[in-house]
Scaffold this active site. Structure first.
Site, PDB file in Angstrom:
ATOM      1  N   LYS B  78      -1.143   1.051   5.223  1.00  0.00           N
ATOM      2  CA  LYS B  78      -1.182  -0.203   4.473  1.00  0.00           C
ATOM      3  C   LYS B  78      -1.048  -1.342   5.495  1.00  0.00           C
ATOM      4  O   LYS B  78      -0.336  -1.197   6.506  1.00  0.00           O
ATOM      5  CB  LYS B  78      -0.001  -0.191   3.499  1.00  0.00           C
ATOM      6  CG  LYS B  78       0.058  -1.286   2.468  1.00  0.00           C
ATOM      7  CD  LYS B  78       1.264  -1.040   1.545  1.00  0.00           C
ATOM      8  CE  LYS B  78       1.442  -2.108   0.493  1.00  0.00           C
ATOM      9  NZ  LYS B  78       2.597  -1.823  -0.398  1.00  0.00           N
ATOM     10  N   SER B 153       1.273  -2.486  -5.243  1.00  0.00           N
ATOM     11  CA  SER B 153       0.525  -3.152  -4.207  1.00  0.00           C
ATOM     12  C   SER B 153      -0.196  -2.221  -3.225  1.00  0.00           C
ATOM     13  O   SER B 153      -1.110  -2.671  -2.527  1.00  0.00           O
ATOM     14  CB  SER B 153       1.457  -4.073  -3.418  1.00  0.00           C
ATOM     15  OG  SER B 153       2.452  -3.337  -2.755  1.00  0.00           O
ATOM     16  N   SER B 177       5.376   0.052  -5.991  1.00  0.00           N
ATOM     17  CA  SER B 177       4.126  -0.177  -5.244  1.00  0.00           C
ATOM     18  C   SER B 177       3.489   1.054  -4.609  1.00  0.00           C
ATOM     19  O   SER B 177       2.353   0.990  -4.157  1.00  0.00           O
ATOM     20  CB  SER B 177       4.334  -1.234  -4.161  1.00  0.00           C
ATOM     21  OG  SER B 177       4.232  -2.522  -4.716  1.00  0.00           O
TER      22      SER B 177
END
Lengths: 97, 406
Positions: B78, B153, B177
């Site tokens: 990420k 996310s 997330s």
């Protein structure tokens, strides 16, 4: 609803040094008010007799020796992201107008 | 055009034995990224660095040197992990051009075992959001249906794993997330205990709840990646000593017989969609057949969880975002005359929609719970992945997609 006024949002924005557009001020006045309304439900929760939870790891007083350690980072790399600098210093705009 | 990978341990074995080359794996991963560009899961690839590292690993193996447990295995991080070789932006305009001067501990640990970071995945900017639509750059699509969100996310990471862009990806989880995008997109997402993996070098959202975890195609793969990352790190004072415990799951410890599983009744009631209920009930039946003891438990305070989150999280986010002031790194407004204006303008122009309203807020409260089972089973979200914009208002959206995870 709408506990916050536009002036409150503008004041908060000033305190946190954040520039907002007029549209954003309107949008956030509404949104922050909705969030305040929503979290108000916590006022009804009975927490008498409950110990506060501050953390979950059980770790306390995690300390290390106060000594310089070489992690292999170069000053040049650490400074490479500075928007403006002079020698080894960070250069910022003047504080007074 | 998704590709499927062998189990991670087998890939590493094949690399070690010389059956496959690490360079070929990296190229396979880069090709999959190129072929699936339309899903917009990736912000940037680390082609040059990745191929260089892969050649080094292949050369070490050719020389008969010892290599690690993840030798030659490509992975995707990420974009809130500090990684060398490309910008680290957390999908925010304010960090465009930011080059990490050091790497996250989690990345270093994976690299020590031979894993190779090939790309950085999209996210809601600074990990604020639950759909990956709040990225300042572009919106990631759900890998199964491009009209729907992948969750967030860690939506770019979830989509990457499902499309097979790499054998595994890294996510971060503060209020769901990792779990929610894993659920929306259909991969394994593991949110470990706070402190299990060092947070050093990961861009902070809410420091007292941020965790790092793996996203993968199987529980076994996820457990292997977690086992490599977990442990005490002197660069993160809140990281926990794991002793000599192994977290890797093998076929031998997948047995659930006699395991006491509590079904949280509050999660099975209000607001749960029929589709999700059906999936959970099917899972309960399967677990029963496998010998697990199922009972109902009650967590009466869950109804207040989101309200608590909405106080704790923005308070921490606001202090963590205050460092983006345009003075030391990231976007800086060149036209400001004074320091104060430089702060205001840099933030005003650099921050996106999701970051701004979280810059200011309040104080903590957390009710205690008592439980009677070893583990709990609950739905991750109350509904399926929703359509891309137009969306309901943010609070409603958050209620729908977030609250099971908190």
């Amino acid at each position: 609803m709408s506990k916050l006024k536009k002036e409150d949002v503008l004041n908060l924005a000033e305190l946190v040094r954040l520039d907002l557009t007029d549209d954003e001020v309107n949008e956030f006045t509404e949104e922050l008010s909705a969030i305040l309304d929503y979290v108000e439900q916590l006022g009804d929760v009975d927490v008498s007799g409950l110990e506060p939870t501050n953390q979950v790891t059980g770790l306390t007083n995690v300390t290390r020796k106060d000594e310089i350690k070489d992690y292999g980072y170069s000053l040049e790399d650490l400074q490479s992201n500075l928007p403006d600098s002079k020698g080894n210093l960070i250069k910022v705009k003047r504080m007074l107008n | 055009m998704s590709i499927s990978w062998q189990p991670i341990a087998e890939i590493a074995e094949d690399v070690k034995s010389g059956k496959i080359k690490s360079v070929d794996l990296v190229n396979q991963s880069l090709k999959a990224i190129e072929d699936n560009k339309q899903f917009q899961a990736i912000i940037v690839t680390l082609k040059e660095n990745a191929l260089k590292r892969a050649s080094e690993i292949d050369a070490r193996i050719a020389r008969g040197e010892k290599v690690g447990r993840l030798s030659g295995v490509p992975f995707i991080a990420k974009d809130n992990f500090l990684v060398f070789g490309a910008d680290t932006t957390a999908a925010s305009n304010i960090l465009k051009g930011f080059q990490a001067p050091y790497q996250a501990t989690a990345i270093n640990k994976l690299e020590t075992e031979g894993a190779i970071c090939v790309a950085k995945a999209n996210l809601d900017a600074f990990a604020h959001g639950a759909s990956t639509e709040n990225s300042d750059f572009f919106t990631t699509k759900n890998p199964h249906d491009d009209t729907r969100v992948p969750g967030g996310s860690s939506g770019g990471s979830a989509t990457s794993v499902v499309l097979g862009l790499a054998p595994f990806a890294l996510g971060t989880d503060t209020g769901g997330s990792i779990r929610q995008p894993a659920s929306f997109s259909g991969c394994v997402g593991y949110k470990p205990t706070y402190g299990a993996v060092s947070r050093s070098g990961v861009i902070a959202m809410a420091s007292s709840t941020d965790v790092i975890g793996p996203m993968a195609s199987s529980v076994k793969d996820a457990s292997l990646v977690f086992d490599v990352m977990a442990g005490k790190d002197e660069l993160d004072g809140t990281s926990i000593d794991r002793s000599s415990k192994s977290f890797e799951i093998s076929d031998n410890n997948l047995n659930v017989e006699g395991l006491k599983i509590g079904i949280v009744k509050e999660y099975m009631s209000d607001g749960l969609s029929d589709e999700v209920r059906q999936v959970i009930e099917n899972s309960i039946e399967k677990l029963k057949k496998a010998g697990a003891e199922i009972s109902e438990v009650s967590l009466p305070s869950v109804r207040n969880a989101l309200a608590v989150y909405y106080i704790l999280c923005p308070a921490e986010v606001s202090s963590n975002l205050s460092r983006y002031d345009g003075q030391r790194y990231g976007y800086s407004d060149k036209n400001a005359k004074t320091l104060n204006d430089s702060y205001k303008n840099s933030r005003g122009q650099g921050f996106g929609k999701e970051a701004k309203p979280t810059i200011n807020r309040l104080k903590p409260l957390e009710p205690r719970l008592s439980m009677n089972s070893t583990t709990h089973l609950m739905n991750t979200t109350s509904c399926w992945a929703q359509l891309h914009r137009p969306q309901p208002s943010k609070l409603v959206k958050t209620l729908k997609t977030h609250y099971r995870c908190i």
